[in-house]
Design an enzyme around this catalytic site. Sequence first.
Site, PDB file in Angstrom:
ATOM      1  N   HIS A 141       0.676  -1.295  -0.007  1.00 48.76           N
ATOM      2  CA  HIS A 141       0.043  -0.070  -0.063  1.00 48.76           C
ATOM      3  C   HIS A 141       0.749   1.164  -0.022  1.00 48.76           C
ATOM      4  O   HIS A 141       0.114   2.449   0.352  1.00 48.76           O
ATOM      5  CB  HIS A 141      -0.942  -0.117   1.362  1.00 48.76           C
ATOM      6  N   GLY A 192      -0.797  -2.279  -5.681  1.00 46.76           N
ATOM      7  CA  GLY A 192      -1.824  -3.344  -5.732  1.00 46.76           C
ATOM      8  C   GLY A 192      -3.137  -2.670  -5.159  1.00 46.76           C
ATOM      9  O   GLY A 192      -4.070  -3.322  -5.536  1.00 46.76           O
ATOM     10  N   HIS A 193      -3.153  -1.470  -4.640  1.00 45.59           N
ATOM     11  CA  HIS A 193      -4.482  -0.833  -4.449  1.00 45.59           C
ATOM     12  C   HIS A 193      -4.284   0.417  -5.104  1.00 45.59           C
ATOM     13  O   HIS A 193      -3.930   1.641  -4.654  1.00 45.59           O
ATOM     14  CB  HIS A 193      -4.558  -0.408  -2.878  1.00 45.59           C
ATOM     15  N   GLU A 319     -13.454  -8.996  -0.085  1.00 46.23           N
ATOM     16  CA  GLU A 319     -14.234  -7.503   0.097  1.00 46.23           C
ATOM     17  C   GLU A 319     -14.656  -6.906  -1.456  1.00 46.23           C
ATOM     18  O   GLU A 319     -14.456  -5.979  -1.596  1.00 46.23           O
ATOM     19  CB  GLU A 319     -13.264  -6.652   0.805  1.00 46.23           C
ATOM     20  N   GLU A 335     -19.115  -2.605   1.452  1.00 48.28           N
ATOM     21  CA  GLU A 335     -18.368  -1.821   2.124  1.00 48.28           C
ATOM     22  C   GLU A 335     -18.965  -0.366   1.931  1.00 48.28           C
ATOM     23  O   GLU A 335     -18.953   0.106   0.832  1.00 48.28           O
ATOM     24  CB  GLU A 335     -16.933  -2.153   2.025  1.00 48.28           C
ATOM     25  N   CYS A 337     -17.135   2.101   2.070  1.00 48.50           N
ATOM     26  CA  CYS A 337     -15.861   2.798   1.187  1.00 48.50           C
ATOM     27  C   CYS A 337     -16.372   2.258  -0.531  1.00 48.50           C
ATOM     28  O   CYS A 337     -15.800   3.138  -1.182  1.00 48.50           O
ATOM     29  CB  CYS A 337     -14.315   2.307   1.554  1.00 48.50           C
ATOM     30  N   CYS A 403     -10.919   2.622   7.619  1.00 47.52           N
ATOM     31  CA  CYS A 403     -10.908   3.144   6.483  1.00 47.52           C
ATOM     32  C   CYS A 403     -12.105   3.862   6.169  1.00 47.52           C
ATOM     33  O   CYS A 403     -12.114   4.900   5.458  1.00 47.52           O
ATOM     34  CB  CYS A 403     -10.450   2.291   5.131  1.00 47.52           C
ATOM     35  N   CYS A 404     -13.100   3.212   6.580  1.00 46.10           N
ATOM     36  CA  CYS A 404     -14.654   3.814   6.179  1.00 46.10           C
ATOM     37  C   CYS A 404     -14.795   5.161   6.922  1.00 46.10           C
ATOM     38  O   CYS A 404     -15.268   6.135   6.219  1.00 46.10           O
ATOM     39  CB  CYS A 404     -15.617   2.726   6.619  1.00 46.10           C
TER      40      CYS A 404
END
Lengths: 639, 639
Positions: A141, A192-193, A319, A335, A337, A403-404
């Site tokens: 990340h 990757g993200h 996810e 999710e 997000c 994260c959310c």
Amino acid sequence: MTSSSPTSTQQADARRGSNAVAHTTVTIEDTFWAPRLQRVRENTLPMMYEQMKLNNYFDSEKRGWKRGMHPIPYVFWETDITKWVEAASLSLATHPDAQLDTLLDKTIEFIRSIQQPDGYLNIWFTEVEPEKRWSNMRDLHELYCAGHLIEAGVAHFQGTGKRSLLDIVSRYADYLDRTFGLEEGKKRGYSGHPEIELALVKLYRVTGEKRYLHLSQYFVDERGKQPHYFDEEARLRGDDPRDFWAQTYEYNQSHVPLREQREVVGHAVRAMYLYSAIADLVKERYDESLFQTGERLWHHLVSKRLYITGGIGSTAKNEGFTEDYDLPNLTAYAESCASIGLAMWNYRLLQLDADSRYADLLERALYNGMLSGISLDGSKYFYVNPLESKGDHHRVGWFKCACCPPNIARTLMSLGQYVYTVSDTDIFTHLYIQGTGELSVGGHNVKVKQETKYPWDGAISLKMTLDEPADFGLNLRIPAWCQAAQLSLNGETIVLDDHLQKGYVRIERRWQSGDQIVLNLAMPVMRVYAHPDVRENSNQVALQRGPLVYCLEGADNAVPLHHIRLPETATLESRFEPELLGGVTVIEGPATVVESEDWSDTLYKTTPPQSHAHTLTAIPYYVWDHRQAGEMCVWISTK
Amino acid sequence: MTSSSPTSTQQADARRGSNAVAHTTVTIEDTFWAPRLQRVRENTLPMMYEQMKLNNYFDSEKRGWKRGMHPIPYVFWETDITKWVEAASLSLATHPDAQLDTLLDKTIEFIRSIQQPDGYLNIWFTEVEPEKRWSNMRDLHELYCAGHLIEAGVAHFQGTGKRSLLDIVSRYADYLDRTFGLEEGKKRGYSGHPEIELALVKLYRVTGEKRYLHLSQYFVDERGKQPHYFDEEARLRGDDPRDFWAQTYEYNQSHVPLREQREVVGHAVRAMYLYSAIADLVKERYDESLFQTGERLWHHLVSKRLYITGGIGSTAKNEGFTEDYDLPNLTAYAESCASIGLAMWNYRLLQLDADSRYADLLERALYNGMLSGISLDGSKYFYVNPLESKGDHHRVGWFKCACCPPNIARTLMSLGQYVYTVSDTDIFTHLYIQGTGELSVGGHNVKVKQETKYPWDGAISLKMTLDEPADFGLNLRIPAWCQAAQLSLNGETIVLDDHLQKGYVRIERRWQSGDQIVLNLAMPVMRVYAHPDVRENSNQVALQRGPLVYCLEGADNAVPLHHIRLPETATLESRFEPELLGGVTVIEGPATVVESEDWSDTLYKTTPPQSHAHTLTAIPYYVWDHRQAGEMCVWISTK
């Protein structure tokens, strides 16, 4: 892409080198969103900062991270800070707050203290494992963190006019530009993200530095090529690429080059951020194959893998996405997000092509799957937004992987940006929210004042204020859920069908101050049915009114919810309840309840269950789980 | 336990020290089971032996097991051999076969070669890790292996009259008796996988050695006591008991002492073998609390956790039970071995109390969930028997964990035992299968000859042959699925209601040769509904005719099966198809199919799907997956 594509004010301003951006020009003054935004300022932002302090985010001594620690903390935790900075900066843009401004400066000083001489900026890899920098782009990340940092820098600059964080992130972006790319000596990696891609376009738009745009394009173009970068870096680490925990590069949408991708797959948030960047890049430099890629993926998503709430992602396992029509309700991941990402993507698609199907989906995600993610008081969050609950799913105050909460906060703080977009010749009204938009179209300043009780009522008045009369087109979205809309201009009826373009009614004329439009969107209770291949929803119906998807809760229905049957013929009524859950319109109607009493110890019988009458009460989905714990369901059995 | 409890002939014979046992006295001469049994003899038993040779079961050199190998093979693989020995021995009891007899002798010689001087007998712990003997009774299946070995020894003795294997297993059982128990110096352990308990009762019954019965009782009584043996042995190994992979001792039914258990939990096969042993022990020495424990568990199972097919176990996760009413169809585990265990348990309960509810369940498991486990030609097997398939679940020739194939084989080879049980005063007829039973009741030899086309037709004729007239009660089960039964004795109608006792019509008289009973069990097509709390089956119906549960297959219904709706009012017809799948009765009726064509790219609509007429065809569940791969479902949507 059509010739009538709008240009967002944000983008237009950026090109003009102005500091003013779209979201500062839209104020929200309604009873639905404004109180929620107020709660974010009063509760969410301060609580998040407290949570970060509690977790010693700003104190490396107390944090006590060290080499070889096990388990390794989430290496992307610093995005909690940067998303908080972004949300707080967005707040300052419309609501000056000296204390918050100071807190931001202090936080930015902390961020500055981490930056390395070469521009690199990542807490974990600076403090703990510097030698592992860029060693595992598949999982670790770093560029995801960089992206959120850049978004924070842009928002801070736009919200406060200060360059402190913008300069930091520009230095970091310059370093990234020196590090990644096709040129000899540069790494051929990508993240990757996804997240860096859309962030670099934002940075380009405020700075005008083309190299950021080109770097974003490189990351998108390089993704999924063979030999696969994630294979190669795994081998360099001494790992077997086949040991990748997710088993497939579909997880991070790098299984094939983007232009060859035909289905939305893998981790839902990753997908949304990547697709958002595609739309940004197409906007900046039209690219037919990339545009078609986005269209193809959008069609696949909305026709096969979308929850009615605007939630996406059918399983916790990745996810993300599973199979076509696999949309389980109880185990839905959806999710918060991911719904935010869906809104981000569709907002960008609207800027390529003002087609109401994108705004319909933007609205669906914002009013349902995103908004359910935060409690009415702004203090608790859903990470996962299932469409059914046995009573054990509740919002909580923080997450280990948090994260959310800041993502929801920054989304609410930027809500204004979604209301209008503007091209050289047209204003597009996507959302109906009481408040005022100050827009610039064809060089004219136009103020649009919306008065409405939306989403509870479909009556909307728009009053125009202009310095001087001006020619432009005003486009009003007619939502797909609306079967009967009426429109008048200064008291005179306008026949909608004569003016409809891609779901917007377009009125082109010389506008002048005092012009008033009244739009009436009929909002009956609607029954919605799922495609017959969505097995979970066979013989089931969902209720929707306006943009809001409804659900049943145990608090209103004192029977097991899966015993309720809603006849096709039952007449459903709606009623506004000012005291309930901050004021909501509830839906009521006659239903039946199957009886289990006479089954006692019997599991199978040769006669079907008996049933008796029941008055069903449904509430908006976004507001569920605010009373005593109990069951919830969006889909209701018919009989 | 009632005073009218029957004693099985097997048990009665065992007590008399005779070698003849019940299953040798029932021949099966019908068109339903007899061909299946023939396939087991011709195909299943030889193929299993080949498979064992292929896998070097009998050659430790070639097998190449050694210390520290990774992954460790299934340490209980030797039960493949012992269950094969049991099945082959059961076959010899009715069908002499010199070649098979020789193969058995050879196999028993191999087994003998493994036995240690102290009597211990386990291949893995003798050949590879002798120092680990009894070190992990929670996981390593030593007593489970011992149990199947003992069952094989008993069956071999009963089937061939030879003591070779019986002597080996008796020496092993003597060693176990010296090793385990409450006495000073003995281990207080018991098996993570029950099986030894019921095997020891069998061994007691053929040998008369009470210590085997007492050891079985010890294993049952000790189970789940505190301090917990599995905790203690884990600590002795240096392991943390909390690291137990299954996380809960519910998995192996040792979470609390058995008499305190109120719900069927954990691994389904483990549960069934344990409950079977409880029934055996109660039969041998009545014990109110143990009897009540069995009753309680039985009621819980049949009222909350049983598939309509007689399958049990709702998830692959623990190969077992989950929550009440949690009976998913697509992901049902319903292991073949678990349905076999259910049959074993209910057969034993029938011997405690001849109540037809046990025989109903025995029949349900045998004709559906067990029989589906083996292909018509006896060469392929299901480990898992779901009630719905998307077309990707197929029988295969062997499994890495090959417990099911030999378990099905031994069950089919012992099918005769389930037809009748006998007490001092009564014959109980539990199953209707054409063939002849030679029984002994109150000292009289009675031959009962059944003629019937069951399960395709409910007409059954029973003809009696006796050496001399004799007084006894003949009990005929009236299945719960039958709503209209008619009975005549030598042509004279008997009013059923006057003679019903716990689901059996009892005719007490002086019987003589030539007496003929004709029983007619009406077999209309039945609709079956699940309890309203079985969410998966809401608004769904299953079809049953006689003992057979039906299903839809893609091969007969050229539409997606989840698009089919069966109206409540549709008249369903049945028709015997001699050429189809070995000869089966199919069910046909008018249904509708929802259309997905006009949905094209739409996932949600405000109008329900349209539908058109469809003729539905259902086949018996046991015979699915014998044609082209396709969907299957037991539960059908109603509308």
